[in-house]
Design a protein around this motif. Structure first.
Motif, PDB file in Angstrom:
ATOM      1  N   UNK A 260     -65.657 -49.744  15.593  1.00 54.77           N
ATOM      2  CA  UNK A 260     -66.563 -50.822  15.991  1.00 54.77           C
ATOM      3  C   UNK A 260     -66.349 -51.227  17.437  1.00 54.77           C
ATOM      4  N   UNK A 261     -65.121 -51.221  17.873  1.00 51.16           N
ATOM      5  CA  UNK A 261     -64.797 -51.689  19.221  1.00 51.16           C
ATOM      6  C   UNK A 261     -63.598 -52.596  19.132  1.00 51.16           C
ATOM      7  N   UNK A 262     -62.478 -52.089  19.604  1.00 52.14           N
ATOM      8  CA  UNK A 262     -61.192 -52.756  19.415  1.00 52.14           C
ATOM      9  C   UNK A 262     -61.131 -54.123  20.096  1.00 52.14           C
ATOM     10  N   UNK A 263     -61.952 -54.315  21.115  1.00 49.02           N
ATOM     11  CA  UNK A 263     -61.797 -55.541  21.897  1.00 49.02           C
ATOM     12  C   UNK A 263     -62.911 -56.552  21.679  1.00 49.02           C
ATOM     13  N   UNK A 264     -63.731 -56.362  20.660  1.00 47.38           N
ATOM     14  CA  UNK A 264     -64.793 -57.346  20.502  1.00 47.38           C
ATOM     15  C   UNK A 264     -64.972 -57.764  19.046  1.00 47.38           C
ATOM     16  N   UNK A 265     -65.444 -58.986  18.880  1.00 48.24           N
ATOM     17  CA  UNK A 265     -65.638 -59.531  17.536  1.00 48.24           C
ATOM     18  C   UNK A 265     -66.803 -58.816  16.853  1.00 48.24           C
ATOM     19  N   UNK A 266     -67.877 -58.603  17.601  1.00 43.95           N
ATOM     20  CA  UNK A 266     -69.018 -57.883  17.043  1.00 43.95           C
ATOM     21  C   UNK A 266     -68.549 -56.496  16.594  1.00 43.95           C
ATOM     22  N   UNK A 267     -67.663 -55.900  17.395  1.00 43.90           N
ATOM     23  CA  UNK A 267     -67.126 -54.594  17.041  1.00 43.90           C
ATOM     24  C   UNK A 267     -66.370 -54.643  15.726  1.00 43.90           C
ATOM     25  N   UNK A 268     -65.608 -55.724  15.522  1.00 42.66           N
ATOM     26  CA  UNK A 268     -64.855 -55.859  14.275  1.00 42.66           C
ATOM     27  C   UNK A 268     -65.799 -55.902  13.080  1.00 42.66           C
ATOM     28  N   UNK A 320     -69.600 -51.399  19.678  1.00 45.97           N
ATOM     29  CA  UNK A 320     -70.000 -52.653  20.315  1.00 45.97           C
ATOM     30  C   UNK A 320     -70.087 -52.485  21.827  1.00 45.97           C
ATOM     31  N   UNK A 321     -69.110 -51.800  22.390  1.00 42.78           N
ATOM     32  CA  UNK A 321     -69.078 -51.594  23.835  1.00 42.78           C
ATOM     33  C   UNK A 321     -70.261 -50.718  24.279  1.00 42.78           C
ATOM     34  N   UNK A 322     -70.513 -49.674  23.475  1.00 42.67           N
ATOM     35  CA  UNK A 322     -71.609 -48.764  23.812  1.00 42.67           C
ATOM     36  C   UNK A 322     -72.948 -49.489  23.777  1.00 42.67           C
ATOM     37  N   UNK A 323     -73.150 -50.332  22.763  1.00 41.22           N
ATOM     38  CA  UNK A 323     -74.407 -51.088  22.654  1.00 41.22           C
ATOM     39  C   UNK A 323     -74.590 -51.990  23.863  1.00 41.22           C
ATOM     40  N   UNK A 324     -73.513 -52.638  24.229  1.00 40.13           N
ATOM     41  CA  UNK A 324     -73.566 -53.574  25.338  1.00 40.13           C
ATOM     42  C   UNK A 324     -73.879 -52.857  26.656  1.00 40.13           C
TER      43      UNK A 324
ATOM     44  N   UNK B   6     -66.564 -63.940  23.885  1.00 38.18           N
ATOM     45  CA  UNK B   6     -67.305 -64.855  23.019  1.00 38.18           C
ATOM     46  C   UNK B   6     -68.378 -64.110  22.238  1.00 38.18           C
ATOM     47  N   UNK B   7     -69.056 -64.859  21.420  1.00 38.33           N
ATOM     48  CA  UNK B   7     -70.091 -64.278  20.572  1.00 38.33           C
ATOM     49  C   UNK B   7     -71.460 -64.499  21.189  1.00 38.33           C
ATOM     50  N   UNK B   8     -71.479 -64.767  22.474  1.00 41.77           N
ATOM     51  CA  UNK B   8     -72.714 -65.239  23.077  1.00 41.77           C
ATOM     52  C   UNK B   8     -73.815 -64.193  23.095  1.00 41.77           C
ATOM     53  N   UNK B   9     -73.428 -62.935  22.953  1.00 45.22           N
ATOM     54  CA  UNK B   9     -74.439 -61.882  23.094  1.00 45.22           C
ATOM     55  C   UNK B   9     -75.479 -61.966  21.992  1.00 45.22           C
ATOM     56  N   UNK B  10     -76.746 -61.906  22.382  1.00 46.79           N
ATOM     57  CA  UNK B  10     -77.778 -61.849  21.345  1.00 46.79           C
ATOM     58  C   UNK B  10     -77.541 -60.631  20.460  1.00 46.79           C
ATOM     59  N   UNK B  11     -76.803 -59.657  20.983  1.00 46.56           N
ATOM     60  CA  UNK B  11     -76.482 -58.449  20.218  1.00 46.56           C
ATOM     61  C   UNK B  11     -75.861 -58.763  18.874  1.00 46.56           C
ATOM     62  N   UNK B  12     -75.130 -59.851  18.805  1.00 49.55           N
ATOM     63  CA  UNK B  12     -74.457 -60.165  17.555  1.00 49.55           C
ATOM     64  C   UNK B  12     -75.475 -60.503  16.462  1.00 49.55           C
ATOM     65  N   UNK B  13     -76.510 -61.231  16.864  1.00 47.73           N
ATOM     66  CA  UNK B  13     -77.555 -61.582  15.898  1.00 47.73           C
ATOM     67  C   UNK B  13     -78.325 -60.340  15.467  1.00 47.73           C
ATOM     68  N   UNK B  14     -78.631 -59.512  16.460  1.00 44.00           N
ATOM     69  CA  UNK B  14     -79.312 -58.257  16.141  1.00 44.00           C
ATOM     70  C   UNK B  14     -78.478 -57.479  15.143  1.00 44.00           C
TER      71      UNK B  14
END
Lengths: 329, 448
Positions: A260-268, A320-324, B6-14
């Protein structure tokens, strides 16, 4: 000052949106996927513990599964021996595993890289022996029977019939929300910045006045508390025992975190969802091929391993990093 | 690498939305018209979980294929009251955490009518409570752990498929004590309920062991990685002359080969039946470089017990019929005839008999009540009846003691095959008077 407040509110809002989204999802999914989503929520907390420990402070642990087990046993013993509710048991799980993390942290503060990884790995390997050695308390190989129980009456009267899997999900999600909020706040605070400074260059961090070993220990305490909570919830699915927290569980958490991405919450979150749903996805995709069990049973492990290698080689930042990166192009 | 705490990215919602869509796509909702899930006018769906992969799988991973082969045979004869039987199998690799998920998948995705023949004590413990509270029949469980069956109030829907380890150990223990009472007897057992139940049964028979001396233990699943060297050395040092093994077949294979390697040759081996499958043991030894002729010689004279005819007993009508069905219908990767295949066939045979017995109006409640009231008169290849009643859901109530001959067929220890019977408590071991009913001509039982 104003900026910090805004970050805090934003983190809270997003954690709440996450909770509402998962609960809404739980209402429309079939029971099997409700159960799987509950596992995602549980493992998400475990993967966040890796995000904090490895992704943020740079300490590698191959024994998060053992800390999950500590939480699992702490909660099971609280329920079975003290007769307390699962909520007290979960708090107990966090406290006991955080204490275990403190002990481990003292060792960790003196170790780095492969030595630390080895030490934590031994912990995970030693677990079954401990369960046997203290069998009268820990239930040996068979383990301790615990579960979420039935959904409380007030919830049923408010929302109507609630299935066992749905109840697992609903009981887990608020805690996942808290873990998510805590992680987001830690990462955007001074503490998070200190941990990252240590990860990037220990001597430099030390020169800036950061107490490196204290911070390393603190990271272990926090991360272990997360792992313990995750493990307690995972055990409440039916049983706490050595075969619930095998060495492969520690590696699963790390796999999820890296994919997912070791350094991000979205990645987790992406990683947790991936490791849980990947076997289902593979089964669904290969069903028309009618593969023999000798191939089908090993495919998730094989594909997971290949993905892990590809991630490390081609995309070390994870999905997560790739998406960003893609979005910022 | 840039870091985004932070979770600020709209990506998280997507992402959350994407997760929702993905999970929805995965969910499938097959609807059923009948009152209980898994039964329609044309089909009965049964579920089973067992280790198909991992260290505990050798041997047991053939049981599901054998069961499916027998069900396919039944289907080829028109099924049960016009309903075809479909067996859905999930691999739990003997990890209890995974068993919870595979059970959920069988219940919620495959919508099984009942669980049948699930293998494994540790793993079944993690789901038995859940299966029972949902009212799903959990029949012919392939675990000899008596705790599942002796209190039907606790697990009203669970029924056993093996004689309990206590019963087997009492009967085997009586024989060993009478025959080798003057020798030093020791035991190697896995430290779970399987091993402990067996030790309890031997104790009732008057065989007691001293920890760290005549009793060697290991954690189930570690036999392959650790090689049981310290355990076998311990028994050797203690001067044990008769070694009992209460462990899975893969552990028996390791124990026997390790003993040979360290120059330990006990006068006698005695192995609890679930760990004594000769084909499995020989297969594992062969993989370790021991030729079949050598392993057959190693197994010759090894004592074990059985509630059924020996798989190699070609004079038995059930063995002959099952063997033929196995040849014609088994599509599994390894269908070589052995005890596991016999056990799987027999489980499917009993299941078919019970399903016929319940009749056209097949419900979960009716099946459970049928097994409680009529289960003890179901007949199969077994040489003793099932012990089912309202008071207990224990399966086979007796065993006969045998020893492997040079072609690894279990032969009675005396001149005649004597079947003994006893209970899981402290009751005496007596000779069984049960006469097994003859098999129907087409090997298709129509219910008791």
């Amino acid at each position: 000052m104003f900026k910090y407040k805004r970050t805090g509110i934003r983190n809270l809002a997003i954690a709440l949106i996450f909770t509402v989204a998962i609960i809404a999802l739980g209402a429309i999914l079939d029971p099997y996927n409700q159960g799987q989503l509950a596992v995602v929520s549980m493992l998400f907390i475990g993967v966040l513990s890796v995000t904090l420990l490895t992704g943020t402070s740079g300490q590698i642990s191959l024994g998060q599964g053992a800390l999950m087990a500590v939480g699992g046993y702490a909660s099971a013993l609280t329920i079975l021996n003290l007769g307390l509710s699962i909520w007290f048991a979960l708090v107990m799980a966090i406290i006991v595993s955080a204490l275990a993390g403190l002990l481990l942290g003292f060792a960790a503060a003196r170790l780095t890289g492969p030595y630390l990884a080895g030490t934590t790995l031994v912990l995970a390997l030693a677990l079954p022996s401990l369960a046997i050695r203290f069998e009268s308390v820990l239930g040996g190989d068979v383990g301790l029977n615990v579960d979420f129980g039935n959904p409380p009456a007030w919830l049923v009267s408010a929302f109507g019939e609630i299935g066992y899997e749905q109840w697992q999900l609903y009981a887990t999600v608020p805690l996942t929300c808290l873990a998510l909020l805590a992680t987001a706040n830690i990462l955007s605070s001074r503490t998070g910045r200190m941990w990252r400074a240590i990860r990037d260059h220990e001597s430099a961090a030390s020169l800036m006045g950061i107490n490196v070993s204290n911070n390393k220990i603190f990271t272990f305490v926090v991360s272990s508390g997360f792992a313990g909570l995750s493990g307690a919830l995972y055990g409440l699915r039916g049983i706490v025992g050595p075969s619930v927290y095998p060495i492969s569980l520690s590696l699963l958490l790390l796999t999820g975190a890296i994919l997912g991405g070791l350094r991000s919450i979205a990645g987790a979150l992406i990683g947790s969802a991936l490791v849980v749903f990947l076997p289902d996805l593979i089964e669904w995709a290969t069903r028309p091929l009618a593969l023999s069990e000798q191939i089908g049973n090993y495919l998730p492990g094989l594909i997971g391993g290949v993905l892990l290698h590809l991630t490390v080689i081609l995309n070390p930042g994870g999905i997560a990093h790739a998406l960003h990166r893609h979005k910022n192009k | 690498m840039k870091f985004h705490p932070s979770l600020s990215k709209p990506g998280f919602l997507t992402l959350v939305a994407g997760l929702a869509v993905g999970a929805l796509a995965l969910s499938s909702l097959p609807a059923n018209a009948a009152s209980d899930p898994g039964v329609t006018d044309t089909e009965i769906v049964l579920g089973m979980q067992l280790p198909q992969s991992g260290p505990a799988s050798p041997g047991y991973n053939k049981v599901d294929d054998a069961m499916r082969a027998y069900f396919d045979y039944v289907n080829s004869k028109g099924g049960v009251n016009g309903r075809m039987i479909r067996l859905e199998v999930k691999d739990d690799a003997y990890k209890a955490g995974l068993t919870v998920s595979t059970a959920s998948s069988l219940i919620n995705k495959e919508k099984v009518f009942a669980f049948v023949g699930s293998v494994g004590t540790q793993t079944h413990i993690s789901v038995i409570k859940d299966i029972n509270r949902r009212g799903i029949p959990d029949i012919f469980v392939n675990s000899g752990y008596s705790g599942f069956y002796t209190d039907p109030k606790k697990y009203p829907n669970s029924f056993g498929d093996l004689g309990t380890y206590v019963v087997e150990a009492k009967i085997l223990g009586k024989y060993l004590k009478e025959t080798y009472g003057d020798k030093k007897i020791g035991i190697l057992y896995q430290t779970d309920d399987f091993g402990r139940n067996a030790v309890a049964g031997f104790a009732t028979a008057g065989l007691k062991f001293t920890p760290k001396e005549t009793a060697a233990t290991f954690i189930a699943g570690t036999q392959g990685s650790l090689g049981l060297v310290s355990q076998m050395s311990q028994l050797k040092a203690a001067g044990v002359e008769v070694v009992i093994i209460a462990a899975v077949s893969s552990a028996s294979a390791v124990a026997i080969s390790t003993a040979a390697k360290i120059g330990y040759a006990p006068k006698k081996w005695a192995i609890i039946s679930v760990g004594a499958d000769a084909t499995t043991i020989q297969g594992l030894l062969y993989a370790g470089g021991v030729p079949f002729a050598t392993s057959a010689a190693m197994l010759t004279g090894v004592i074990s017990a059985s509630h059924a005819p020996a798989a190699g007993d070609s004079s038995d009508e059930f063995v002959t019929a099952f063997k033929k069905i196995n040849d014609d219908f088994n599509k599994g990767p390894s269908k070589a005839w052995d005890n596991n295949v016999l056990q799987g066939m027999n489980t499917a045979y009993l299941t078919t008999e019970a399903l016929f017995g319940v009749g056209k109006n097949l419900t979960r409640k009716a099946l459970v009540s049928y097994l409680e009231t009529k289960g003890s008169s179901l007949s199969s290849a077994a040489l003793v009846p099932l012990g089912y009643s309202k008071a207990t859901h224990e399966a086979y109530t007796g065993f006969w003691v045998g020893a492997y001959d040079a072609s690894t067929v279990l032969k009675p220890v005396g001149t005649d095959r004597v079947v003994y019977t006893t209970d899981s408590g402290s009751g005496p071991v007596t000779v069984s008077t049960y006469k097994r009913p003859a098999m129907p001509v087409d090997a298709l039982p129509k219910g008791a």
